[in-house]
Design a protein around this motif. Structure first.
Motif, PDB file in Angstrom:
ATOM      1  N   ASP A  31      11.533  22.133 101.899  1.00  0.00           N
ATOM      2  CA  ASP A  31      12.938  21.902 101.553  1.00  0.00           C
ATOM      3  C   ASP A  31      13.003  20.917 100.379  1.00  0.00           C
ATOM      4  O   ASP A  31      12.480  19.804 100.478  1.00  0.00           O
ATOM      5  CB  ASP A  31      13.670  21.335 102.762  1.00  0.00           C
ATOM      6  N   PRO A  32      13.645  21.291  99.272  1.00  0.00           N
ATOM      7  CA  PRO A  32      13.773  20.370  98.134  1.00  0.00           C
ATOM      8  C   PRO A  32      14.403  19.030  98.499  1.00  0.00           C
ATOM      9  O   PRO A  32      14.112  18.012  97.876  1.00  0.00           O
ATOM     10  CB  PRO A  32      14.662  21.138  97.154  1.00  0.00           C
ATOM     11  N   GLU A  33      15.245  19.024  99.523  1.00  0.00           N
ATOM     12  CA  GLU A  33      15.867  17.770  99.977  1.00  0.00           C
ATOM     13  C   GLU A  33      14.814  16.741 100.393  1.00  0.00           C
ATOM     14  O   GLU A  33      15.014  15.531 100.242  1.00  0.00           O
ATOM     15  CB  GLU A  33      16.804  18.038 101.161  1.00  0.00           C
ATOM     16  N   GLU A  34      13.671  17.225 100.931  1.00  0.00           N
ATOM     17  CA  GLU A  34      12.614  16.314 101.357  1.00  0.00           C
ATOM     18  C   GLU A  34      12.059  15.549 100.164  1.00  0.00           C
ATOM     19  O   GLU A  34      11.833  14.333 100.241  1.00  0.00           O
ATOM     20  CB  GLU A  34      11.497  17.084 102.058  1.00  0.00           C
ATOM     21  N   ALA A  35      11.825  16.241  99.060  1.00  0.00           N
ATOM     22  CA  ALA A  35      11.305  15.589  97.859  1.00  0.00           C
ATOM     23  C   ALA A  35      12.319  14.593  97.302  1.00  0.00           C
ATOM     24  O   ALA A  35      11.959  13.487  96.873  1.00  0.00           O
ATOM     25  CB  ALA A  35      10.953  16.634  96.797  1.00  0.00           C
ATOM     26  N   TRP A  36      13.579  14.973  97.314  1.00  0.00           N
ATOM     27  CA  TRP A  36      14.652  14.102  96.826  1.00  0.00           C
ATOM     28  C   TRP A  36      14.724  12.810  97.644  1.00  0.00           C
ATOM     29  O   TRP A  36      14.846  11.712  97.107  1.00  0.00           O
ATOM     30  CB  TRP A  36      15.971  14.863  96.891  1.00  0.00           C
ATOM     31  N   THR A  37      14.607  12.951  98.961  1.00  0.00           N
ATOM     32  CA  THR A  37      14.650  11.787  99.845  1.00  0.00           C
ATOM     33  C   THR A  37      13.399  10.919  99.687  1.00  0.00           C
ATOM     34  O   THR A  37      13.480   9.691  99.583  1.00  0.00           O
ATOM     35  CB  THR A  37      14.791  12.235 101.311  1.00  0.00           C
ATOM     36  N   LEU A  38      12.227  11.563  99.665  1.00  0.00           N
ATOM     37  CA  LEU A  38      10.965  10.825  99.527  1.00  0.00           C
ATOM     38  C   LEU A  38      10.886  10.068  98.210  1.00  0.00           C
ATOM     39  O   LEU A  38      10.288   8.991  98.131  1.00  0.00           O
ATOM     40  CB  LEU A  38       9.776  11.783  99.631  1.00  0.00           C
ATOM     41  N   ALA A  39      11.475  10.621  97.154  1.00  0.00           N
ATOM     42  CA  ALA A  39      11.395   9.995  95.833  1.00  0.00           C
ATOM     43  C   ALA A  39      11.994   8.596  95.831  1.00  0.00           C
ATOM     44  O   ALA A  39      11.557   7.723  95.066  1.00  0.00           O
ATOM     45  CB  ALA A  39      12.099  10.869  94.795  1.00  0.00           C
ATOM     46  N   ALA A  40      12.989   8.361  96.676  1.00  0.00           N
ATOM     47  CA  ALA A  40      13.691   7.065  96.683  1.00  0.00           C
ATOM     48  C   ALA A  40      13.199   6.128  97.783  1.00  0.00           C
ATOM     49  O   ALA A  40      13.634   4.978  97.849  1.00  0.00           O
ATOM     50  CB  ALA A  40      15.190   7.284  96.846  1.00  0.00           C
ATOM     51  N   GLU A  41      12.287   6.624  98.614  1.00  0.00           N
ATOM     52  CA  GLU A  41      11.856   5.849  99.785  1.00  0.00           C
ATOM     53  C   GLU A  41      11.213   4.520  99.373  1.00  0.00           C
ATOM     54  O   GLU A  41      10.248   4.488  98.603  1.00  0.00           O
ATOM     55  CB  GLU A  41      10.862   6.677 100.606  1.00  0.00           C
ATOM     56  N   GLY A  42      11.768   3.435  99.886  1.00  0.00           N
ATOM     57  CA  GLY A  42      11.189   2.116  99.649  1.00  0.00           C
ATOM     58  C   GLY A  42      11.448   1.534  98.274  1.00  0.00           C
ATOM     59  O   GLY A  42      10.913   0.472  97.943  1.00  0.00           O
ATOM     60  N   LEU A  43      12.261   2.197  97.467  1.00  0.00           N
ATOM     61  CA  LEU A  43      12.517   1.708  96.106  1.00  0.00           C
ATOM     62  C   LEU A  43      13.927   1.139  96.000  1.00  0.00           C
ATOM     63  O   LEU A  43      14.863   1.634  96.623  1.00  0.00           O
ATOM     64  CB  LEU A  43      12.328   2.843  95.091  1.00  0.00           C
ATOM     65  N   SER A  44      14.074   0.115  95.175  1.00  0.00           N
ATOM     66  CA  SER A  44      15.367  -0.544  95.030  1.00  0.00           C
ATOM     67  C   SER A  44      16.288   0.279  94.135  1.00  0.00           C
ATOM     68  O   SER A  44      15.822   1.093  93.325  1.00  0.00           O
ATOM     69  CB  SER A  44      15.182  -1.933  94.416  1.00  0.00           C
ATOM     70  N   PRO A  45      17.601   0.071  94.228  1.00  0.00           N
ATOM     71  CA  PRO A  45      18.543   0.767  93.351  1.00  0.00           C
ATOM     72  C   PRO A  45      18.305   0.472  91.871  1.00  0.00           C
ATOM     73  O   PRO A  45      18.699   1.264  91.012  1.00  0.00           O
ATOM     74  CB  PRO A  45      19.906   0.227  93.798  1.00  0.00           C
ATOM     75  N   ALA A  46      17.641  -0.648  91.568  1.00  0.00           N
ATOM     76  CA  ALA A  46      17.383  -1.012  90.174  1.00  0.00           C
ATOM     77  C   ALA A  46      16.122  -0.364  89.620  1.00  0.00           C
ATOM     78  O   ALA A  46      15.802  -0.526  88.427  1.00  0.00           O
ATOM     79  CB  ALA A  46      17.259  -2.532  90.050  1.00  0.00           C
ATOM     80  N   PHE A  47      15.398   0.406  90.458  1.00  0.00           N
ATOM     81  CA  PHE A  47      14.123   0.987  90.022  1.00  0.00           C
ATOM     82  C   PHE A  47      14.310   1.941  88.850  1.00  0.00           C
ATOM     83  O   PHE A  47      15.243   2.739  88.814  1.00  0.00           O
ATOM     84  CB  PHE A  47      13.465   1.730  91.189  1.00  0.00           C
ATOM     85  N   ARG A  48      13.379   1.837  87.884  1.00  0.00           N
ATOM     86  CA  ARG A  48      13.365   2.739  86.738  1.00  0.00           C
ATOM     87  C   ARG A  48      12.089   3.569  86.796  1.00  0.00           C
ATOM     88  O   ARG A  48      11.003   3.012  86.969  1.00  0.00           O
ATOM     89  CB  ARG A  48      13.395   1.948  85.418  1.00  0.00           C
ATOM     90  N   THR A  49      12.201   4.866  86.641  1.00  0.00           N
ATOM     91  CA  THR A  49      11.018   5.713  86.687  1.00  0.00           C
ATOM     92  C   THR A  49      10.114   5.417  85.485  1.00  0.00           C
ATOM     93  O   THR A  49      10.547   4.864  84.475  1.00  0.00           O
ATOM     94  CB  THR A  49      11.395   7.203  86.648  1.00  0.00           C
ATOM     95  N   SER A  50       8.848   5.830  85.618  1.00  0.00           N
ATOM     96  CA  SER A  50       7.907   5.608  84.513  1.00  0.00           C
ATOM     97  C   SER A  50       8.333   6.376  83.268  1.00  0.00           C
ATOM     98  O   SER A  50       8.122   5.923  82.146  1.00  0.00           O
ATOM     99  CB  SER A  50       6.492   6.017  84.927  1.00  0.00           C
ATOM    100  N   MET A  51       8.980   7.533  83.457  1.00  0.00           N
ATOM    101  CA  MET A  51       9.434   8.295  82.293  1.00  0.00           C
ATOM    102  C   MET A  51      10.540   7.540  81.555  1.00  0.00           C
ATOM    103  O   MET A  51      10.544   7.470  80.317  1.00  0.00           O
ATOM    104  CB  MET A  51       9.919   9.682  82.715  1.00  0.00           C
ATOM    105  N   LEU A  52      11.451   6.953  82.303  1.00  0.00           N
ATOM    106  CA  LEU A  52      12.503   6.152  81.679  1.00  0.00           C
ATOM    107  C   LEU A  52      11.909   4.919  81.000  1.00  0.00           C
ATOM    108  O   LEU A  52      12.306   4.575  79.881  1.00  0.00           O
ATOM    109  CB  LEU A  52      13.542   5.734  82.721  1.00  0.00           C
ATOM    110  N   GLN A  53      10.960   4.264  81.667  1.00  0.00           N
ATOM    111  CA  GLN A  53      10.330   3.081  81.070  1.00  0.00           C
ATOM    112  C   GLN A  53       9.632   3.424  79.759  1.00  0.00           C
ATOM    113  O   GLN A  53       9.694   2.662  78.793  1.00  0.00           O
ATOM    114  CB  GLN A  53       9.331   2.467  82.051  1.00  0.00           C
ATOM    115  N   SER A  54       8.966   4.583  79.707  1.00  0.00           N
ATOM    116  CA  SER A  54       8.297   5.006  78.469  1.00  0.00           C
ATOM    117  C   SER A  54       9.307   5.162  77.336  1.00  0.00           C
ATOM    118  O   SER A  54       9.096   4.683  76.221  1.00  0.00           O
ATOM    119  CB  SER A  54       7.554   6.327  78.695  1.00  0.00           C
ATOM    120  N   LEU A  55      10.420   5.830  77.621  1.00  0.00           N
ATOM    121  CA  LEU A  55      11.438   6.056  76.593  1.00  0.00           C
ATOM    122  C   LEU A  55      12.072   4.743  76.149  1.00  0.00           C
ATOM    123  O   LEU A  55      12.351   4.545  74.964  1.00  0.00           O
ATOM    124  CB  LEU A  55      12.500   7.023  77.098  1.00  0.00           C
TER     125      LEU A  55
END
Length: 316
Positions: A239-263
């Motif tokens: 279920d794609p929802e699982e990946a969506w949920t796991l992606a945010a697990e344990g991370l703060s609302p201020a988290f920036r992905t590595s792709m965003l940090q690179s840009l």
């Protein structure tokens, strides 16, 4: 064990410091002379949940200064994999293992073309790190899982020996008989958020508040799941929802992905090895991937705009 970390950025240093503390002969290889010289002179400053400490590490800019290693852990940016490995062949002897712990898919094939498939192991790690400055990192190792395995899924003594060495040093490592499935699982999480945050410049908190963006993320993950199934890959989620949920697990609302940090740093991204991998597998297997293709195109457009702006600044 003599271990060379090819790419001593934040993650490479976090892994390298832990293995050094575990008693291994670890070499941190990096292109930056300032970073390397500072590590040689002052050691590596590691900030983590236990405070701050300095670790005396071995560091070099040239593989010839290191010699043949038992294990090479590849942690360079995806787009540097080919050039970095070709420039580090002095590390590879008849019994050397080469382990990629990079994000995305495709590195194992690049490495196999250079050193031979029989030398290559694949893996994924959830260890984190932030480079604070030359020879200074924020490290997140405790409780973070690492998975490694043979490309064909065999449970061999050599891959178990690597896992044993990692575990003894404090890197929580599991040998997988389905490492390609494990890598696809991690890819689904990166597909869900990386390109979207790079395009929109949103933090996790902002991203997860926008229903339209969630719908796009789920569509991108659905394409990736379809491509994986067509490739015969055994995933842990359907279920794609699982990946969506796991992606945010344990991370703060201020988290920036590595792709965003690179840009934000004006650097090119690893999109070719993340959403781009989905597109390539889709093309190979006849699976439509229009959402991922669009996300790749948008990131490439942003990279082009940055490159043009940087060129203008240099010539101004």
């Amino acid at each position: 064990m003599k271990i060379a970390i090819l790419g001593a950025g934040a993650l490479g240093c976090a892994v390298g410091a832990t293995l050094t503390d575990g008693g291994h002969e670890v070499w941190l290889l990096d292109r930056s002379p300032v970073h390397v010289e500072t590590m040689r002179r002052d050691g590596l400053q590691v900030d983590d949940a236990n405070g701050s400490r300095r670790v005396a590490v071995r560091a070099a800019t040239q593989a010839s200064d290191v010699g043949v290693a038992d294990l090479v852990v590849v942690l360079v940016k995806s787009f540097h994999t080919d050039a970095a490995m070709r420039g580090a062949l002095a590390l590879v002897g008849p019994g050397t293992l080469v382990l990629s712990l990079q994000n995305g898919l495709g590195h194992e094939d690049i490495l196999a073309d250079i050193v031979g498939r029989e030398h290559v192991l694949a893996g994924k790690t959830y260890v984190g790190g932030v480079l604070r400055g030359a020879a200074h990192i924020q490290s997140g190792v405790t409780g973070k899982a690492t998975y490694i395995g043979e490309l064909d899924g065999r449970l061999t003594p050599r891959v178990q020996a690597v896992a044993d060495a990692f575990n003894a040093a404090g890197l929580m490592t599991t040998v997988s008989d389905n490492i390609m499935g494990t890598m696809w699982d991690k890819l689904l999480i990166n597909v869900a958020t990386g390109a979207l945050t790079g395009i929109t410049r949103l933090t996790y908190g902002q991203l997860y508040e926008e229903p339209l963006l969630k719908a796009t993320a789920l569509a991108a993950v659905s394409e990736a799941i379809a491509a994986a199934r067509a490739a015969g890959v055994k995933l842990s989620m359907s279920d794609p929802e699982e990946a969506w949920t796991l992606a945010a697990e344990g991370l703060s609302p201020a988290f920036r992905t590595s792709m965003l940090q690179s840009l934000e740093k004006g650097s090119v991204t690893e999109v070719d090895f993340i959403n781009g991998s989905v597109v390539r597998w889709g093309q190979r297997l006849g699976v439509p991937t229009p959402v991922n293709a669009t996300l790749v195109a948008c990131i490439k457009g942003i990279e082009r705009a940055m490159a043009d702006a940087q060129r203008k600044e240099r010539t101004a």
